[in-house]
Write a protein that holds these residues in place. Structure first.
Motif, PDB file in Angstrom:
ATOM      1  N   GLU A 221       0.838  -1.214   0.000  1.00 51.08           N
ATOM      2  CA  GLU A 221       0.000   0.000   0.000  1.00 51.08           C
ATOM      3  C   GLU A 221       0.863   1.250   0.000  1.00 51.08           C
ATOM      4  O   GLU A 221       0.602   2.212  -0.750  1.00 51.08           O
ATOM      5  N   VAL A 222       1.904   1.249   0.819  1.00 49.00           N
ATOM      6  CA  VAL A 222       2.812   2.399   0.840  1.00 49.00           C
ATOM      7  C   VAL A 222       3.536   2.487  -0.512  1.00 49.00           C
ATOM      8  O   VAL A 222       3.718   3.570  -1.071  1.00 49.00           O
ATOM      9  N   GLY A 223       3.906   1.332  -1.065  1.00 49.48           N
ATOM     10  CA  GLY A 223       4.556   1.300  -2.385  1.00 49.48           C
ATOM     11  C   GLY A 223       3.675   1.929  -3.452  1.00 49.48           C
ATOM     12  O   GLY A 223       4.154   2.718  -4.283  1.00 49.48           O
ATOM     13  N   ASN A 224       2.401   1.619  -3.436  1.00 49.21           N
ATOM     14  CA  ASN A 224       1.488   2.180  -4.443  1.00 49.21           C
ATOM     15  C   ASN A 224       1.292   3.678  -4.258  1.00 49.21           C
ATOM     16  O   ASN A 224       1.141   4.410  -5.243  1.00 49.21           O
ATOM     17  N   SER A 225       1.296   4.150  -3.002  1.00 44.29           N
ATOM     18  CA  SER A 225       1.211   5.600  -2.774  1.00 44.29           C
ATOM     19  C   SER A 225       2.465   6.280  -3.320  1.00 44.29           C
ATOM     20  O   SER A 225       2.391   7.368  -3.895  1.00 44.29           O
ATOM     21  N   GLY A 226       3.608   5.627  -3.140  1.00 40.86           N
ATOM     22  CA  GLY A 226       4.856   6.159  -3.709  1.00 40.86           C
ATOM     23  C   GLY A 226       4.778   6.218  -5.223  1.00 40.86           C
ATOM     24  O   GLY A 226       5.177   7.214  -5.852  1.00 40.86           O
ATOM     25  N   LEU A 227       4.234   5.159  -5.805  1.00 41.30           N
ATOM     26  CA  LEU A 227       4.074   5.107  -7.273  1.00 41.30           C
ATOM     27  C   LEU A 227       3.225   6.290  -7.756  1.00 41.30           C
ATOM     28  O   LEU A 227       3.567   6.950  -8.742  1.00 41.30           O
ATOM     29  N   TYR A 228       2.138   6.563  -7.059  1.00 39.46           N
ATOM     30  CA  TYR A 228       1.267   7.700  -7.422  1.00 39.46           C
ATOM     31  C   TYR A 228       2.073   9.003  -7.457  1.00 39.46           C
ATOM     32  O   TYR A 228       2.004   9.773  -8.417  1.00 39.46           O
ATOM     33  N   LEU A 229       2.880   9.232  -6.407  1.00 37.35           N
ATOM     34  CA  LEU A 229       3.617  10.497  -6.338  1.00 37.35           C
ATOM     35  C   LEU A 229       4.755  10.565  -7.354  1.00 37.35           C
ATOM     36  O   LEU A 229       5.203  11.651  -7.720  1.00 37.35           O
ATOM     37  N   LEU A 230       5.221   9.417  -7.813  1.00 40.16           N
ATOM     38  CA  LEU A 230       6.338   9.398  -8.779  1.00 40.16           C
ATOM     39  C   LEU A 230       5.838   9.376 -10.221  1.00 40.16           C
ATOM     40  O   LEU A 230       6.623   9.551 -11.154  1.00 40.16           O
ATOM     41  N   SER A 231       4.558   9.149 -10.409  1.00 44.78           N
ATOM     42  CA  SER A 231       4.032   8.978 -11.764  1.00 44.78           C
ATOM     43  C   SER A 231       3.254  10.210 -12.212  1.00 44.78           C
ATOM     44  O   SER A 231       2.991  11.131 -11.422  1.00 44.78           O
ATOM     45  N   ALA A 232       2.827  10.185 -13.475  1.00 42.15           N
ATOM     46  CA  ALA A 232       2.047  11.297 -14.028  1.00 42.15           C
ATOM     47  C   ALA A 232       0.675  11.438 -13.363  1.00 42.15           C
ATOM     48  O   ALA A 232       0.014  12.461 -13.518  1.00 42.15           O
ATOM     49  N   LEU A 233       0.250  10.430 -12.599  1.00 37.87           N
ATOM     50  CA  LEU A 233      -1.043  10.534 -11.899  1.00 37.87           C
ATOM     51  C   LEU A 233      -1.060  11.731 -10.955  1.00 37.87           C
ATOM     52  O   LEU A 233      -2.114  12.280 -10.656  1.00 37.87           O
ATOM     53  N   SER A 234       0.108  12.134 -10.462  1.00 33.18           N
ATOM     54  CA  SER A 234       0.179  13.256  -9.503  1.00 33.18           C
ATOM     55  C   SER A 234       0.835  14.488 -10.142  1.00 33.18           C
ATOM     56  O   SER A 234       1.454  15.286  -9.441  1.00 33.18           O
ATOM     57  N   ARG A 235       0.675  14.639 -11.450  1.00 39.45           N
ATOM     58  CA  ARG A 235       1.345  15.726 -12.192  1.00 39.45           C
ATOM     59  C   ARG A 235       1.161  17.121 -11.593  1.00 39.45           C
ATOM     60  O   ARG A 235       2.025  17.971 -11.723  1.00 39.45           O
ATOM     61  N   GLY A 236       0.027  17.346 -10.948  1.00 38.53           N
ATOM     62  CA  GLY A 236      -0.237  18.686 -10.398  1.00 38.53           C
ATOM     63  C   GLY A 236       0.135  18.816  -8.930  1.00 38.53           C
ATOM     64  O   GLY A 236      -0.242  19.782  -8.280  1.00 38.53           O
ATOM     65  N   VAL A 237       0.890  17.866  -8.399  1.00 29.40           N
ATOM     66  CA  VAL A 237       1.160  17.837  -6.952  1.00 29.40           C
ATOM     67  C   VAL A 237       2.650  18.027  -6.684  1.00 29.40           C
ATOM     68  O   VAL A 237       3.470  17.245  -7.172  1.00 29.40           O
ATOM     69  N   THR A 238       3.007  19.059  -5.921  1.00 30.28           N
ATOM     70  CA  THR A 238       4.408  19.198  -5.508  1.00 30.28           C
ATOM     71  C   THR A 238       4.488  19.923  -4.164  1.00 30.28           C
ATOM     72  O   THR A 238       3.550  20.627  -3.769  1.00 30.28           O
ATOM     73  N   GLY A 239       5.591  19.715  -3.445  1.00 29.23           N
ATOM     74  CA  GLY A 239       5.790  20.355  -2.139  1.00 29.23           C
ATOM     75  C   GLY A 239       4.874  19.796  -1.064  1.00 29.23           C
ATOM     76  O   GLY A 239       4.748  20.347   0.024  1.00 29.23           O
ATOM     77  N   GLU A 240       4.279  18.650  -1.340  1.00 32.66           N
ATOM     78  CA  GLU A 240       3.227  18.082  -0.501  1.00 32.66           C
ATOM     79  C   GLU A 240       3.778  17.013   0.454  1.00 32.66           C
ATOM     80  O   GLU A 240       4.753  16.346   0.152  1.00 32.66           O
ATOM     81  N   VAL A 241       3.095  16.857   1.590  1.00 30.45           N
ATOM     82  CA  VAL A 241       3.344  15.697   2.462  1.00 30.45           C
ATOM     83  C   VAL A 241       2.077  14.854   2.416  1.00 30.45           C
ATOM     84  O   VAL A 241       1.031  15.267   2.908  1.00 30.45           O
ATOM     85  N   HIS A 242       2.202  13.701   1.782  1.00 29.38           N
ATOM     86  CA  HIS A 242       1.035  12.831   1.581  1.00 29.38           C
ATOM     87  C   HIS A 242       1.120  11.672   2.584  1.00 29.38           C
ATOM     88  O   HIS A 242       2.162  11.028   2.696  1.00 29.38           O
ATOM     89  N   HIS A 243       0.024  11.436   3.289  1.00 32.98           N
ATOM     90  CA  HIS A 243       0.052  10.392   4.331  1.00 32.98           C
ATOM     91  C   HIS A 243      -0.456   9.057   3.807  1.00 32.98           C
ATOM     92  O   HIS A 243      -1.539   8.986   3.223  1.00 32.98           O
ATOM     93  N   ALA A 244       0.323   8.024   4.047  1.00 35.89           N
ATOM     94  CA  ALA A 244      -0.125   6.648   3.793  1.00 35.89           C
ATOM     95  C   ALA A 244      -0.030   5.940   5.140  1.00 35.89           C
ATOM     96  O   ALA A 244       0.904   5.173   5.403  1.00 35.89           O
ATOM     97  N   ASP A 245      -0.973   6.250   6.013  1.00 38.75           N
ATOM     98  CA  ASP A 245      -0.859   5.820   7.413  1.00 38.75           C
ATOM     99  C   ASP A 245      -2.178   5.292   7.979  1.00 38.75           C
ATOM    100  O   ASP A 245      -2.410   5.355   9.193  1.00 38.75           O
ATOM    101  N   CYS A 246      -3.032   4.803   7.091  1.00 38.26           N
ATOM    102  CA  CYS A 246      -4.354   4.319   7.509  1.00 38.26           C
ATOM    103  C   CYS A 246      -5.130   5.386   8.263  1.00 38.26           C
ATOM    104  O   CYS A 246      -5.979   5.076   9.106  1.00 38.26           O
ATOM    105  N   GLY A 247      -4.796   6.647   7.970  1.00 39.53           N
ATOM    106  CA  GLY A 247      -5.580   7.769   8.489  1.00 39.53           C
ATOM    107  C   GLY A 247      -5.176   8.286   9.847  1.00 39.53           C
ATOM    108  O   GLY A 247      -5.824   9.186  10.384  1.00 39.53           O
ATOM    109  N   TYR A 248      -4.077   7.773  10.418  1.00 41.34           N
ATOM    110  CA  TYR A 248      -3.753   8.164  11.797  1.00 41.34           C
ATOM    111  C   TYR A 248      -3.566   9.677  11.961  1.00 41.34           C
ATOM    112  O   TYR A 248      -3.969  10.258  12.962  1.00 41.34           O
ATOM    113  N   ASN A 249      -2.991  10.323  10.924  1.00 41.47           N
ATOM    114  CA  ASN A 249      -2.716  11.766  11.051  1.00 41.47           C
ATOM    115  C   ASN A 249      -3.987  12.605  11.178  1.00 41.47           C
ATOM    116  O   ASN A 249      -3.916  13.765  11.551  1.00 41.47           O
ATOM    117  N   THR A 250      -5.128  12.014  10.888  1.00 40.50           N
ATOM    118  CA  THR A 250      -6.377  12.789  10.947  1.00 40.50           C
ATOM    119  C   THR A 250      -7.069  12.655  12.299  1.00 40.50           C
ATOM    120  O   THR A 250      -8.070  13.308  12.555  1.00 40.50           O
TER     121      THR A 250
END
Ligand SMILES: NC(=O)c1ccc[n+]([C@@H]2O[C@H](COP(=O)([O-])OP(=O)(O)OC[C@H]3O[C@@H](n4cnc5c(N)ncnc54)[C@H](O)[C@@H]3O)[C@@H](O)[C@H]2O)c1
Length: 262
Positions: A221-250
């Motif tokens: 799951e963490v690997g796939n979130s990394g893939l999203y941020l490294l791929s064109a799927l996240s083309r409009g996203v930069t300078g972001e901290v994206h959580h892959a933590d089963c929601g704990y940060n919320t």
């Protein structure tokens, strides 16, 4: 056509098959990327050879504190004809400093943790800058201890806070070249680095009970979130901290539903 077909890049920080970097490398490979793994020292070489073979990767040795490692990194990126992605997945702090009171942190331990866990990102992006292709994406790994206190996370919390701030400043510099950079803030994972934190098992089990999903994230799951941020799927996203933590940060106040009998 797969998401990362024709994409080439470097993934640092694989120590074994539990490493977060390995989870990301597997996802990149699955989507067609060509990967070079970088590993810290010859002590890890045998393991890296076996893992690299599974994803048709080649590998180079890069210790974050070794100037020759930085040269090897840049040379490799040049030989690859430029890179589309780069993963920075490393952290280190003296074990003693990851136990007990933060107030007792020694200057040597603080500097070493900052150098390896934060400055190494800046230095690596520096040496790779001219090799990052337009629309390339850089990713580093963080933890919620950057923003909130976790037992014994101590100086690593300060290092991760500096890392997340560095991502925002690097995003401005790299944005001028149409290159993106983000941090992936993973939940608690059973890795070598994770187990170096004092009372790691308690933290892992406590989080398991108190995330909205009632568990910690899986490596894939963490690997796939990394893939999203490294791929064109996240083309409009930069300078972001994206959580892959089963929601704990919320979570503000913990809901006891996971303790309740089914
Ligand atoms: N395990 C967790 O719970 C967790 C949660 C969120 C974020 N992270 C972060 O994920 C990243 C990867 O850690 P992991 O949990 O996969 O553990 P890991 O032990 O598998 O990986 C840590 C890596 O850092 C490398 N490293 C340490 N010092 C280095 C140096 N001087 N030069 C080059 N490499 C060096 C190690 O060789 C290893 O490959 C780290 O930044 C860590 O802080 C971990």
């Amino acid at each position: 056509m797969a998401l990362m077909d024709g994409k080439v890049g470097i993934v640092t920080g694989v120590a074994n098959d539990r490493s977060i970097a390995w989870g990301i490398a597997k996802a990149l490979h699955r989507e067609g990327a060509r990967i070079t793994l970088s590993y810290q020292s010859s002590r890890l070489l045998k393991r890296i050879e076996l893992l690299a073979a599974k994803i048709n990767a080649d590998f180079i040795e890069v210790d974050a504190t070794d100037p020759e490692g930085m040269v090897r990194l840049a040379t490799k990126a040049g030989h690859l004809g430029g890179i589309d992605f780069f993963v920075h997945a490393m952290a280190y702090a003296d074990r003693e400093a990851l136990n007990g009171r933060f107030i007792d942190t020694k200057p040597e331990a603080f500097s070493e943790a900052m150098r390896i866990s934060c400055y190494s990102l800046i230095e690596m992006v520096q040496v790779l800058e001219s090799h990052l292709k337009p629309e390339a994406s850089v990713l580093t790994l963080s933890f919620e201890g950057a923003r909130r206190t976790f037992q014994n996370y101590n100086l690593m919390g300060a290092a991760k806070a500096a890392l997340e701030a560095s991502v925002r400043y690097l995003a401005v510099d790299l944005g001028n070249k149409n290159v993106r950079i983000n941090a992936l803030s993973a939940g608690a994972m059973r890795t070598v680095a994770g187990s170096a934190i004092g009372s790691a098992r308690f933290t892992y089990q406590w989080l398991e009970k108190n995330t909205p999903l009632g568990r910690n994230p899986l490596l894939d799951e963490v690997g796939n979130s990394g893939l999203y941020l490294l791929s064109a799927l996240s083309r409009g996203v930069t300078g972001e901290v994206h959580h892959a933590d089963c929601g704990y940060n919320t979570v503000g106040m913990v809901c006891p539903k996971h303790d309740a009998p089914a």
